[in-house]
Every structure is written in structure tokens, then in C-alpha cells.
Design an enzyme around this catalytic site. Structure first.
Site, PDB file in Angstrom:
ATOM      1  N   ASN A   1       0.877  -1.176   0.000  1.00 25.20           N
ATOM      2  CA  ASN A   1       0.000   0.000   0.000  1.00 25.20           C
ATOM      3  C   ASN A   1       0.914   1.226   0.000  1.00 25.20           C
ATOM      4  OD1 ASN A   1      -1.747   2.087   0.543  1.00 25.20           O
ATOM      5  ND2 ASN A   1      -2.248   1.429   2.631  1.00 25.20           N
ATOM      6  N   TRP A   2       0.984   1.876  -1.149  1.00 27.86           N
ATOM      7  CA  TRP A   2       1.911   3.009  -1.266  1.00 27.86           C
ATOM      8  C   TRP A   2       1.383   4.292  -0.612  1.00 27.86           C
ATOM      9  CZ3 TRP A   2       3.595   2.600  -7.148  1.00 27.86           C
ATOM     10  CH2 TRP A   2       4.459   1.503  -7.282  1.00 27.86           C
ATOM     11  N   LYS A   3       0.125   4.276  -0.197  1.00 28.41           N
ATOM     12  CA  LYS A   3      -0.490   5.482   0.397  1.00 28.41           C
ATOM     13  C   LYS A   3      -0.279   6.669  -0.560  1.00 28.41           C
ATOM     14  CE  LYS A   3       0.027   3.342   4.861  1.00 28.41           C
ATOM     15  NZ  LYS A   3       0.256   3.446   6.292  1.00 28.41           N
TER      16      LYS A   3
ATOM     17  N   HIS B   1      -9.261   1.449   5.600  1.00 26.92           N
ATOM     18  CA  HIS B   1      -7.924   1.593   6.193  1.00 26.92           C
ATOM     19  C   HIS B   1      -8.015   2.527   7.401  1.00 26.92           C
ATOM     20  CE1 HIS B   1      -3.747   2.732   6.712  1.00 26.92           C
ATOM     21  NE2 HIS B   1      -3.452   1.601   6.093  1.00 26.92           N
TER      22      HIS B   1
ATOM     23  N   GLU C   1      -6.300   4.933   8.262  1.00 24.97           N
ATOM     24  CA  GLU C   1      -6.154   6.358   7.921  1.00 24.97           C
ATOM     25  C   GLU C   1      -7.467   6.906   7.354  1.00 24.97           C
ATOM     26  OE1 GLU C   1      -2.604   5.702   5.629  1.00 24.97           O
ATOM     27  OE2 GLU C   1      -1.598   5.187   7.498  1.00 24.97           O
TER      28      GLU C   1
ATOM     29  N   GLU D   1      -4.724  -4.456  11.161  1.00 28.79           N
ATOM     30  CA  GLU D   1      -3.680  -3.433  11.238  1.00 28.79           C
ATOM     31  C   GLU D   1      -3.837  -2.657  12.551  1.00 28.79           C
ATOM     32  OE1 GLU D   1      -2.050  -2.451   7.039  1.00 28.79           O
ATOM     33  OE2 GLU D   1      -3.635  -1.050   7.527  1.00 28.79           O
TER      34      GLU D   1
ATOM     35  N   GLY E   1       3.314   2.701  10.671  1.00 23.57           N
ATOM     36  CA  GLY E   1       4.249   3.795  10.427  1.00 23.57           C
ATOM     37  C   GLY E   1       5.038   4.204  11.659  1.00 23.57           C
TER      38      GLY E   1
ATOM     39  N   SER F   1       4.154  -1.833  10.182  1.00 23.67           N
ATOM     40  CA  SER F   1       5.621  -1.895  10.271  1.00 23.67           C
ATOM     41  C   SER F   1       6.198  -3.263   9.901  1.00 23.67           C
ATOM     42  CB  SER F   1       6.097  -1.459  11.664  1.00 23.67           C
ATOM     43  OG  SER F   1       5.742  -0.098  11.899  1.00 23.67           O
TER      44      SER F   1
ATOM     45  N   GLY G   1       3.112  -0.863   4.213  1.00 23.39           N
ATOM     46  CA  GLY G   1       3.171   0.540   3.824  1.00 23.39           C
ATOM     47  C   GLY G   1       4.594   0.944   3.492  1.00 23.39           C
ATOM     48  N   GLY G   2       5.273   1.560   4.471  1.00 27.61           N
ATOM     49  CA  GLY G   2       6.597   2.140   4.258  1.00 27.61           C
ATOM     50  C   GLY G   2       7.589   1.233   3.545  1.00 27.61           C
TER      51      GLY G   2
HETATM   52  P1  13P Z   1       3.497   0.700   7.574  1.00 29.11           P
HETATM   53  O1  13P Z   1       3.987  -0.608   6.971  1.00 29.11           O
HETATM   54  O2  13P Z   1       4.191   1.906   7.019  1.00 29.11           O
HETATM   55  O3  13P Z   1       3.493   0.624   9.064  1.00 29.11           O
HETATM   56  O4  13P Z   1       1.967   0.848   7.125  1.00 29.11           O
HETATM   57  C1  13P Z   1       1.104  -0.199   7.304  1.00 29.11           C
HETATM   58  C2  13P Z   1      -0.163   0.093   6.594  1.00 29.11           C
HETATM   59  O5  13P Z   1      -0.912   0.961   7.003  1.00 29.11           O
HETATM   60  C3  13P Z   1      -0.454  -0.666   5.362  1.00 29.11           C
HETATM   61  O6  13P Z   1      -1.758  -0.457   4.926  1.00 29.11           O
END
Ligand code: 13P
Length: 254
Positions: free
Chosen positions: A10-12, A96, A98, A168, A174, A214, A235-236
Site C-alpha cells: 500500500n503506497w499510500k 484503512h 487512515e 492493522e 508507520g 511496520s 506501507g513504508g
Molecule cells: P506501515 O507498513 O508503514 O506501518 O503501514 C502499514 C499500513 O498501514 C499498510 O496499509
């Protein structure tokens, strides 16, 4: 029951079209031998069209990060599942944390989005997870149960056969703080128990539950070894083709 791992990036809100194209050109050769696991990349909406072309006939499928609950209408700034389906998108991330916490999405909104995604043949990746305050207060299981029961209310097991769940924990997103494999397993097993209660055990055993928060090349092996963890939503660490390919190919490195 064997569930196929889904390794999802997930590149956000990262990467322009050019950056996304350059990523894919580096990434595809790194994962081309990986045919036993499903691999997904979810770029921004702006890069979907370009990546749909580059990912055609490869072992990597396309995901979107969100969608609206209607097919079309006066909803400035929104993108509908009908538009995503036309591009060849396979998965869509829904609810999600967020979206829930920054953009105020409720369980009811999430249910509408899941219904709309399914109507267009998209596979929803429904996200659930507790905040740090909720965990500290001892409410983790209450929150997960509410999110599942409210978000999936009114569906049948047959409706949801293409559903993927993602646990999650918000405190792990993050932050560099990953849930330990044991904490994650406990939450995944609990989610599967609720699914079994709602839709029957065959259904619950067939559904993949991804872990997100993470995930990195250094911790993926321990997490994926857990009975009820069937993949990762990253994500990251999915922003670099090298690190995401190591996550995708976990346990296979020589
Ligand atoms: P991180 O891997 O950056 O913690 O993000 C997780 C996430 O929200 C994937 O959807």
C-alpha cells in the site's frame, strides 16, 4: 485448508506516475520467480492506468486504496468501483485506519464500500484494528468485533467469498513498532472466530487475514509463520522495490 499468501503493498500518498513506472520496472524482475504467492501493488489513483498496462500478464496484480459506494454521481473528488474495475484493478483496500481516523469513515460507510466493490467484481481488503488507547484500555477484542459485525452486517458467506481481511493495529502503523507474532496471531485468531460465528467455519477457514503495521524484511518471517496470518499489507517498506521484494519472497533468500 491451505490459504495462498497475499503480499500487498500500500503506497499510500506516495509516487508520481513516473516514479511508479520506474519502481515496477525494477520490481518485476525481482519477484518474477514468485508464483506461489499473490502479489499486489496499490499505487495512487493517478498511477493506476499506467501500472495496469505495465502489470498486464505479470504475476503482480493491481490494487486501489479506496473507492466510493456509488457507481457515479455528484461526489466531487471521489472515484467509483466501476471506474476501478474498468482499469483491471483486482483488489481495493477499504476502511484503512487512515480513512477511518483522518477522513472519518464509519463502519456503515465501510459496509457500503464493500458492497459496491463486490458489485463490480473487485476483491475488498477490509481493514480492522485498534488504536493504542483502545489496546491499553483492554478493548482490542471489543473494537475488532464491532468493526467486523458492523462492517459485514447483512452479507452472506457467498457474497463475501472474495473478501480479504487485514488486521492493522493503529499503534503499529508507520511507527516502527510491529506487533509481536504472538500479539498478531491472537488478534487474527479472534477475527477468524468472529467470522466463523457470523458465516460458519468453512467460510472463516477460507478467508485470508493479512497483518499490517511496520512489516519489514527483518520481521516478516516470524509473522508469516503464525497459523492465522495469511499475508502482509505493507506501507513504508513497500516503497522500495528491493525491500518489498524481500518481503514478498520471505524465507526464500539464499
Ligand atoms: P506501515 O507498513 O508503514 O506501518 O503501514 C502499514 C499500513 O498501514 C499498510 O496499509
Amino acid at each position: 485448508m491451505t490459504r495462498k499468501y497475499l503480499m500487498a503493498g500500500n503506497w499510500k500518498m506516495h509516487k508520481t506516475v513516473k516514479e511508479a513506472q520506474a519502481y515496477v520496472e525494477t520490481f518485476l524482475p525481482l519477484v518474477k520467480e514468485e508464483t506461489e504467492r499473490e502479489i499486489m501493488l496499490a499505487p495512487s489513483f493517478t498511477a493506476l492506468y499506467a501500472l495496469a498496462d505495465l502489470l498486464k500478464d505479470t504475476n503482480v496484480v493491481l490494487g486501489a486504496q479506496n473507492c466510493h459506494w456509488e457507481d457515479e454521481g455528484a461526489f466531487t473528488g471521489e472515484v467509483s468501483p466501476k471506474m476501478l474495475a474498468e482499469l483491471g484493478v483486482t483488489y481495493v483496500i477499504i476502511g484503512h485506519s487512515e480513512r477511518r481516523h483522518i477522513f472519518g469513515e464509519t463502519d456503515e460507510v465501510i459496509r457500503g464500500k464493500i458492497e459496491a466493490a463486490l458489485r463490480h467484481g473487485l476483491r475488498p481488503i477490509m481493514c480492522v484494528g485498534e488504536t493504542l488507547d483502545e489496546r491499553v484500555a483492554g478493548d482490542t477484542m471489543v473494537v475488532l468485533e464491532r468493526q467486523l459485525r458492523e462492517g459485514l452486517k447483512g452479507f452472506s458467506a457467498a457474497d463475501l467469498k472474495n473478501l480479504v481481511l487485514a488486521y492493522e493495529p493503529v499503534w503499529a502503523i508507520g511507527t516502527g513498532k510491529t506487533a509481536t507474532p504472538e500479539i498478531a496471531q491472537e488478534a487474527h485468531a479472534f477475527c477468524r472466530k468472529i467470522l466463523s460465528d457470523m458465516f460458519g467455519d468453512d467460510f472463516a477457514q477460507s478467508i485470508r487475514i493479512l497483518y499490517g503495521g511496520s512489516v519489514k524484511p527483518e520481521n516478516v518471517v516470524g509473522l508469516m509463520a503464525q497459523t492465522d496470518i495469511d499475508g502482509a499489507l505493507v506501507g513504508g517498506a513497500s516503497l522500495s522495490p528491493e525491500s518489498f521484494s524481500r518481503i514478498v519472497c520471505f524465507g526464500r533468500e539464499t
